[in-house]
Design a protein around this motif. Structure first.
Motif, PDB file in Angstrom:
ATOM      1  N   GLU A 197      41.457  33.785  53.435  1.00 30.75           N
ATOM      2  CA  GLU A 197      41.597  33.606  51.737  1.00 30.75           C
ATOM      3  C   GLU A 197      40.623  34.500  51.199  1.00 30.75           C
ATOM      4  O   GLU A 197      40.744  35.025  50.277  1.00 30.75           O
ATOM      5  CB  GLU A 197      41.910  32.311  51.670  1.00 30.75           C
ATOM      6  N   PHE A 198      39.295  34.367  51.696  1.00 30.52           N
ATOM      7  CA  PHE A 198      38.326  34.957  50.905  1.00 30.52           C
ATOM      8  C   PHE A 198      38.428  36.667  50.925  1.00 30.52           C
ATOM      9  O   PHE A 198      38.370  37.109  49.906  1.00 30.52           O
ATOM     10  CB  PHE A 198      36.720  34.619  51.410  1.00 30.52           C
ATOM     11  N   THR A 208      33.914  37.973  39.139  1.00 30.25           N
ATOM     12  CA  THR A 208      34.924  38.342  39.413  1.00 30.25           C
ATOM     13  C   THR A 208      35.786  37.701  40.439  1.00 30.25           C
ATOM     14  O   THR A 208      36.843  37.085  40.676  1.00 30.25           O
ATOM     15  CB  THR A 208      35.509  39.889  39.596  1.00 30.25           C
ATOM     16  N   ILE A 209      35.098  37.822  41.537  1.00 27.63           N
ATOM     17  CA  ILE A 209      35.638  37.211  42.906  1.00 27.63           C
ATOM     18  C   ILE A 209      35.347  35.590  43.106  1.00 27.63           C
ATOM     19  O   ILE A 209      36.102  35.035  43.478  1.00 27.63           O
ATOM     20  CB  ILE A 209      34.558  37.985  44.150  1.00 27.63           C
ATOM     21  N   ALA A 210      34.414  35.171  42.245  1.00 32.90           N
ATOM     22  CA  ALA A 210      34.225  33.724  42.002  1.00 32.90           C
ATOM     23  C   ALA A 210      35.390  32.955  41.392  1.00 32.90           C
ATOM     24  O   ALA A 210      35.892  32.130  41.796  1.00 32.90           O
ATOM     25  CB  ALA A 210      33.091  33.364  41.379  1.00 32.90           C
ATOM     26  N   LYS A 211      36.095  33.755  40.320  1.00 29.92           N
ATOM     27  CA  LYS A 211      36.997  33.310  39.472  1.00 29.92           C
ATOM     28  C   LYS A 211      38.333  33.326  40.513  1.00 29.92           C
ATOM     29  O   LYS A 211      39.284  32.407  40.506  1.00 29.92           O
ATOM     30  CB  LYS A 211      37.388  33.860  38.360  1.00 29.92           C
ATOM     31  N   ARG A 212      38.264  34.503  41.329  1.00 33.20           N
ATOM     32  CA  ARG A 212      39.427  34.631  42.039  1.00 33.20           C
ATOM     33  C   ARG A 212      39.494  33.779  43.240  1.00 33.20           C
ATOM     34  O   ARG A 212      40.697  32.850  43.727  1.00 33.20           O
ATOM     35  CB  ARG A 212      39.640  36.055  42.627  1.00 33.20           C
ATOM     36  N   ILE A 213      38.370  33.326  43.862  1.00 29.73           N
ATOM     37  CA  ILE A 213      38.378  32.377  44.958  1.00 29.73           C
ATOM     38  C   ILE A 213      38.679  30.745  44.563  1.00 29.73           C
ATOM     39  O   ILE A 213      39.400  30.226  45.030  1.00 29.73           O
ATOM     40  CB  ILE A 213      36.834  32.274  45.580  1.00 29.73           C
ATOM     41  N   ALA A 214      37.960  30.622  43.204  1.00 32.07           N
ATOM     42  CA  ALA A 214      38.493  29.437  42.521  1.00 32.07           C
ATOM     43  C   ALA A 214      40.004  29.090  42.295  1.00 32.07           C
ATOM     44  O   ALA A 214      40.557  28.051  42.793  1.00 32.07           O
ATOM     45  CB  ALA A 214      37.857  29.072  41.433  1.00 32.07           C
ATOM     46  N   GLU A 215      40.650  30.445  42.103  1.00 34.19           N
ATOM     47  CA  GLU A 215      42.035  30.411  41.833  1.00 34.19           C
ATOM     48  C   GLU A 215      42.670  30.055  42.967  1.00 34.19           C
ATOM     49  O   GLU A 215      43.780  29.440  43.277  1.00 34.19           O
ATOM     50  CB  GLU A 215      42.434  31.712  41.069  1.00 34.19           C
ATOM     51  N   VAL A 216      42.348  31.040  44.015  1.00 32.69           N
ATOM     52  CA  VAL A 216      43.287  30.783  45.411  1.00 32.69           C
ATOM     53  C   VAL A 216      43.052  29.501  46.014  1.00 32.69           C
ATOM     54  O   VAL A 216      43.799  28.868  46.352  1.00 32.69           O
ATOM     55  CB  VAL A 216      42.482  32.104  46.340  1.00 32.69           C
ATOM     56  N   LEU A 233      37.221  24.142  41.061  1.00 35.12           N
ATOM     57  CA  LEU A 233      36.420  24.250  39.997  1.00 35.12           C
ATOM     58  C   LEU A 233      35.435  25.601  40.079  1.00 35.12           C
ATOM     59  O   LEU A 233      34.664  25.584  40.808  1.00 35.12           O
ATOM     60  CB  LEU A 233      35.755  22.945  39.584  1.00 35.12           C
ATOM     61  N   TYR A 234      35.720  26.278  38.888  1.00 35.09           N
ATOM     62  CA  TYR A 234      34.645  27.475  38.769  1.00 35.09           C
ATOM     63  C   TYR A 234      33.676  27.241  37.661  1.00 35.09           C
ATOM     64  O   TYR A 234      34.085  26.590  36.592  1.00 35.09           O
ATOM     65  CB  TYR A 234      35.530  28.604  38.255  1.00 35.09           C
ATOM     66  N   ILE A 235      32.423  27.213  38.075  1.00 35.22           N
ATOM     67  CA  ILE A 235      31.349  26.936  37.190  1.00 35.22           C
ATOM     68  C   ILE A 235      30.379  28.251  37.112  1.00 35.22           C
ATOM     69  O   ILE A 235      29.808  28.732  38.127  1.00 35.22           O
ATOM     70  CB  ILE A 235      30.415  25.621  37.795  1.00 35.22           C
ATOM     71  N   ASP A 236      30.512  28.942  35.996  1.00 35.79           N
ATOM     72  CA  ASP A 236      29.457  29.985  35.951  1.00 35.79           C
ATOM     73  C   ASP A 236      28.007  29.565  35.616  1.00 35.79           C
ATOM     74  O   ASP A 236      27.626  29.514  34.514  1.00 35.79           O
ATOM     75  CB  ASP A 236      30.064  30.915  34.667  1.00 35.79           C
ATOM     76  N   THR A 237      27.243  29.484  36.450  1.00 39.26           N
ATOM     77  CA  THR A 237      25.860  29.082  36.315  1.00 39.26           C
ATOM     78  C   THR A 237      24.923  30.129  35.713  1.00 39.26           C
ATOM     79  O   THR A 237      24.228  29.775  34.930  1.00 39.26           O
ATOM     80  CB  THR A 237      25.216  28.739  37.795  1.00 39.26           C
ATOM     81  N   GLY A 238      25.278  31.326  35.556  1.00 35.28           N
ATOM     82  CA  GLY A 238      24.526  32.415  35.242  1.00 35.28           C
ATOM     83  C   GLY A 238      24.869  32.306  33.593  1.00 35.28           C
ATOM     84  O   GLY A 238      23.865  32.356  33.005  1.00 35.28           O
TER      85      GLY A 238
END
Length: 87
Positions: free
Chosen positions: A3-4, A45-53, A57-62
């Motif tokens: 999946e990743f 970009t990849i973090a949002k996509r992984i969270a979607e797949v 929960l997606y957290i943008d710590t940056g």
């Protein structure tokens, strides 16, 4: 295809740009995924996509760190003053 890997492919990224850490296991009831890489490599970009797949929960710590830094700068708080930072 894992999946990743699929998420990387769909985001037009290669695994050579980023390092993905998956923390979890049999004794952990939650999974955390940390993504490391240089600026502009596509971490968000990849973090949002992984969270979607993965439907997680997606957290943008940056963005969190930048917001806290901006707040401290606007209040003229020294980065050496841990007491003021904690407030």
């Amino acid at each position: 295809m894992h999946e990743f890997d699929k998420a990387y492919s769909e985001a037009n990224l290669t695994t050579s740009h980023l390092v993905v850490y998956v923390l979890g296991g049999a004794f952990v009831d939650k999974v955390s995924i940390a993504i490391d890489g240089p600026a502009g490599a596509g971490k968000s970009t990849i973090a949002k996509r992984i969270a979607e797949v993965k439907k997680i929960l997606y957290i943008d710590t940056g963005a969190m760190y930048r917001a806290i830094t901006l707040k401290l700068l606007n209040r003229n708080v020294s980065f050496e003053d841990s007491c003021m930072i904690e407030q």
